[in-house]
Design a protein around this motif. Structure first.
Motif, PDB file in Angstrom:
ATOM      1  N   GLU A 281      19.686  61.054  83.227  1.00 13.80           N
ATOM      2  CA  GLU A 281      21.098  61.310  82.575  1.00 13.80           C
ATOM      3  C   GLU A 281      21.924  60.876  83.683  1.00 13.80           C
ATOM      4  N   MET A 282      22.706  60.269  82.827  1.00 10.70           N
ATOM      5  CA  MET A 282      23.973  59.529  83.723  1.00 10.70           C
ATOM      6  C   MET A 282      25.604  59.851  83.199  1.00 10.70           C
ATOM      7  N   GLU A 283      26.212  59.911  84.177  1.00 12.73           N
ATOM      8  CA  GLU A 283      27.796  60.221  83.769  1.00 12.73           C
ATOM      9  C   GLU A 283      28.350  59.039  84.612  1.00 12.73           C
ATOM     10  N   LEU A 284      28.353  57.925  84.193  1.00 12.24           N
ATOM     11  CA  LEU A 284      28.942  56.509  85.027  1.00 12.24           C
ATOM     12  C   LEU A 284      30.377  56.258  84.545  1.00 12.24           C
ATOM     13  N   PRO A 285      30.967  55.296  85.389  1.00 15.34           N
ATOM     14  CA  PRO A 285      32.329  55.317  84.994  1.00 15.34           C
ATOM     15  C   PRO A 285      32.442  54.824  83.788  1.00 15.34           C
ATOM     16  N   GLU A 286      31.532  53.983  83.328  1.00 14.69           N
ATOM     17  CA  GLU A 286      31.410  53.239  82.050  1.00 14.69           C
ATOM     18  C   GLU A 286      31.086  54.010  80.823  1.00 14.69           C
ATOM     19  N   PHE A 287      30.138  54.762  80.953  1.00 12.03           N
ATOM     20  CA  PHE A 287      29.552  55.806  79.739  1.00 12.03           C
ATOM     21  C   PHE A 287      28.730  56.876  80.170  1.00 12.03           C
ATOM     22  N   THR A 288      28.452  57.551  79.336  1.00 12.32           N
ATOM     23  CA  THR A 288      27.601  58.872  79.820  1.00 12.32           C
ATOM     24  C   THR A 288      26.084  58.449  78.820  1.00 12.32           C
ATOM     25  N   ILE A 303      23.828  56.233  74.117  1.00 11.27           N
ATOM     26  CA  ILE A 303      25.073  55.888  74.979  1.00 11.27           C
ATOM     27  C   ILE A 303      26.135  56.344  74.169  1.00 11.27           C
ATOM     28  N   HIS A 305      30.729  57.068  74.803  1.00  8.00           N
ATOM     29  CA  HIS A 305      31.875  56.495  75.740  1.00  8.00           C
ATOM     30  C   HIS A 305      32.795  57.574  75.579  1.00  8.00           C
ATOM     31  N   PRO A 307      34.477  60.438  76.755  1.00  4.69           N
ATOM     32  CA  PRO A 307      34.282  61.309  78.211  1.00  4.69           C
ATOM     33  C   PRO A 307      34.215  62.920  77.879  1.00  4.69           C
TER      34      PRO A 307
END
Ligand code: GTP
Ligand code: GDP
Ligand code: MG
Lengths: 335, 344
Positions: A281-288, A303, A305, A307
């Motif tokens: 799992e990822m919460e990156l600046p570009e997407f979750t 994917i 977007h 937030p």
């Protein structure tokens, strides 16, 4: 039963595709219940001679897909081509409806204009193939091109990609997701994706032609004949439905192949320390995003977007959808 | 990730940079090491590097501001153009496949001169291109080179017995260069003991079995807790970071992604600045391990390993500890920056 034939240079391909597709192993479970009968034929002359003589009817009967690998810079192209012509003749005789995919491999070795070189090969190979429709891909193990080719090939043998797409689209809406992608578990090839949310037109743009198929055979026929008659550029164009939706996100066009490549690489890193990749799992600046098991044989990547959506919510949604997708899949492969 | 200016942007004020000198024979792999670590060049691509004609100074900002001098193979003490005492660390790269006589002699010239000027300098030897040999043969050569260097040093004078030399086996084709350079870097970070303390406390409070503070872009770790570093775990963390770095741009939306970074709607309570995080679960059962990632500063990320059961049960506590850890690291970085820009 359909079978796939690998020919000429495939060990490197298979090593990248995971341990299941092994040179010695002939049966590969793809999506669990879809058994692919793989014939990885060694490229040495003596083998080639026997494929084309004594073993000819065994090998070329009930072929669903023929994948033939050429080296882009071959030492003896005329010999390669003469074997290829024999294969095509046998195929026409024993399995006239088979789909033919040609991989022009080791593209990384081409110095200079790779596009032009591939184009030249493509024309040459189409000429050699006579009336048989072929789809040509340039590939190399050093980038994601191999995954692109394989996803396209696999797509033609998945019976109900369209229905899967439809359900993935519904699932994406439920998750407020921009996109949902379904991968086959062992190969991590893309099986289906959600359709992009399109407000303007209910009709997909013409380039999405492969997504319009309702049966695999029709889809393949379309894709193949399209590949031959249309200008070359469309051949190398987007292959997987939804890859370039008319949406405002303008996501990277090679993201599916690259994702397959990235996840396979991560799985490999895990296995080197005797760990098994399970979920991400990822919460990156570009997407979750959440990448998790969907069914026994598939993984899903969601994917988002927006937030405000939390990964925990996405995971719950996946848990709730599992049963449905398990059923869908057993329906599809059983038929 | 932003803010690692590599020579392009000039720093706002005159920062005092920690200088690292990269030396070695021609084609020994100096530029390759620099490019693979700090410029994201794929290892295979180093094949096409041109020989370095003059000294190139690369700036890199991580927990401390670095200046790495990549030299041509012909550089001598006289043509260096700076006193050796200016450097905090000298890395000499020896090609394991090459003959050793010349490089060792040249290396000792540099090391002796540097040691006389500043006895505290770190002297590092990268025995490079090690992946080309089998494990046994590699180690045999490695020992051979070490012995030879020490013998020759003592032949020159017994005064040099105390000279602190460190040897590493490296290759750009695996994680060994990252591991080696991380260790070189540790000696240059004055605040290292504080960072290590904080990592130890973090591990104890969060029930993590291992924690690394990584520089995100170069994938060098700047500090770790007191438990031993196992190569496999280190490699996995490096690969995980690489995966995360690659994923970001893949699904970047031209319409939606920029909005994510600006705070949410004004009506909702003001959210703290967004800090990316991620977690990868290894093994389907809660008996397995989870590898977490939390961005701490624009350059640094905390990577930890913990039991999946702990991760799932105590996620709140983990996040809470991360906030404290982040504040601590930011404070340390601030002190460092102030000291270097003279604005204390
Ligand atoms: N097998 C192997 N080759 C390497 C490795 N690192 C670098 N090389 C190769 O070594 C060659 C020389 O690399 P450079 O980085 O240009 O060497 P350099 O020390 O900067 O050379 P000069 O600038 O001429 O002094 C290139 O062909 C690299 O691909 C390694 O770890 N293993
Ligand atoms: N440059 C380059 N080499 C490749 C590529 N794919 C495979 N090779 C190399 O080609 C050689 C033969 O590959 P292999 O798959 O064993 O061929 P097979 O004998 O047909 O099964 C190996 O040394 C591979 O590393 C590629 O995309 N680019
Ligand atoms: Mg150089």
């Amino acid at each position: 039963m359909r079978s796939l034939i690998f020919s000429n240079n495939p060990a490197s391909l298979t090593s990248r595709l995971g341990a299941t597709i092994d040179v010695e192993q002939n049966h590969v479970r793809f999506l669990g219940d879809l058994i692919l009968n793989l014939w990885d034929c060694g490229g040495q002359d003596s083998f080639m001679d026997s494929y084309l003589s004594t073993q000819r009817s065994t090998i070329f009967q009930h072929v669903g897909v023929l994948i033939y690998v050429f080296e882009v810079e071959s030492r003896d192209m005329s010999k390669d081509l003469s074997y290829y012509r024999d294969c095509i003749d046998s195929l026409r005789k024993f399995s006239p409806t088979a789909n033919v995919f040609l991989l022009v491999h080791k593209m990384d070795l081409v110095a200079g204009d790779k596009g032009a070189q591939l184009e030249k090969k493509r024309r040459e190979l189409q000429h050699e193939s006579g009336e048989v429709g072929v789809t040509v891909f340039g590939t190399s193990i050093y980038d994601e091109s191999l995954y692109k080719a394989w996803s396209r090939i696999v797509h033609t043998i998945i019976p109900n990609a369209t229905i899967l797409s439809k359900h993935l689209t519904t699932f994406a809406e439920a998750c407020s997701a921009t996109e949902v992608i379904l991968f086959e578990r062992t190969t991590f090839l893309v099986i289906a994706t959600s359709n992009p949310v399109q407000a303007e037109s209910p009709f997909p743009p013409p380039r999405a032609i492969t997504s319009g198929s309702s049966t695999p055979t029709a889809s393949t026929a379309l894709a193949t004949s399209n590949g031959i008659s249309s200008p070359p550029s469309s051949l190398s164009g987007t292959v997987i439905p939804g890859a370039e939706g008319g949406d405002a996100h303008k996501l990277n066009a090679t993201r599916y192949e690259r994702t397959s490549e990235l996840v396979k690489a991560l799985k490999h890193s895990c296995s080197r320390v005797r760990e098994e990749f399970y979920a991400l799992e990822m919460e990156l600046p570009e997407f979750t995003a959440v990448l998790d098991e969907m069914t026994k044989n598939t993984y899903v990547l969601i994917i988002v977007h927006d937030p405000t959506i939390e990964t925990a919510a996405l995971k719950i949604n996946i848990r709730l959808a599992r049963q449905k997708f398990e059923e869908l899949q057993s329906d599809s492969v059983g038929s | 990730m932003a803010s690692s200016s590599n020579g392009t942007k000039s720093p706002p004020t005159q920062v005092q940079r920690t200088k690292v000198l990269l030396l070695g024979q021609r084609r020994s792999g100096k530029t390759s090491i620099q490019q693979v670590l700090f410029n994201d060049v794929p290892p295979k691509q180093t094949f096409y590097l041109e020989p370095t004609a003059r000294i190139v100074k690369h700036v890199y900002d991580t927990v401390i501001p670095l200046e790495i001098w990549d030299c041509p193979g012909t550089t001598t003490i006289d043509t260096l153009g700076a006193p050796l005492a200016e450097f905090s660390s000298i890395i000499f790269v020896i090609d394991i496949q090459d003959s050793y006589q010349q490089p060792v002699a040249r290396m000792l010239d540099f090391f002796i001169a540097a040691y006389q000027e500043s006895p505290d300098i770190s002297l590092e030897v990268f025995v490079h291109k090690a992946e080309a040999f089998t494990e046994d043969y590699k180690l045999e050569n490695f020992r051979h080179i070490q012995q030879r260097v020490i013998d020759e040093l003592l032949d020159i004078s017994s005064d040099y017995e105390q000279m602190p030399l460190n040897f590493y086996l490296t290759s750009v084709y695996d994680h060994s260069t990252h591991e080696a350079f991380s260790r070189v870097l540790h000696k240059l970070i004055d605040s290292l003991p504080y960072l290590e303390d904080m990592l130890n406390v973090f591990c104890a409070n969060s029930q993590a079995s291992k924690a690394f503070l990584f520089d995100v872009k170069s994938r060098l770790y700047v500090a770790t807790d007191a438990s031993p570093v196992d190569a496999g775990t280190h490699n996995l963390c490096c690969d995980y970071l690489k995966t995360l770095n690659a994923f970001g741009p893949l699904y970047k939306s031209s319409s939606a992604s920029p909005l994510r970074l600006t705070a949410s709607s004004p009506s909702s309570p003001p959210k703290p600045t967004f800090y990316p995080s991620a977690a990868v679960t290894l093994a389907p059962s809660t008996q397995g391990t989870t590898l977490t990632y939390h961005l701490i500063t624009p350059q640094l990320a905390l990577l930890t390993l913990m039991q999946t059961a702990v991760f799932e049960d105590r996620r709140g506590l983990l996040e809470y500890n991360v906030v404290f850890f982040r504040e601590g690291v930011q404070e340390i970085s601030q002190v460092e920056t102030d000291a270097r820009t003279g604005t204390s």
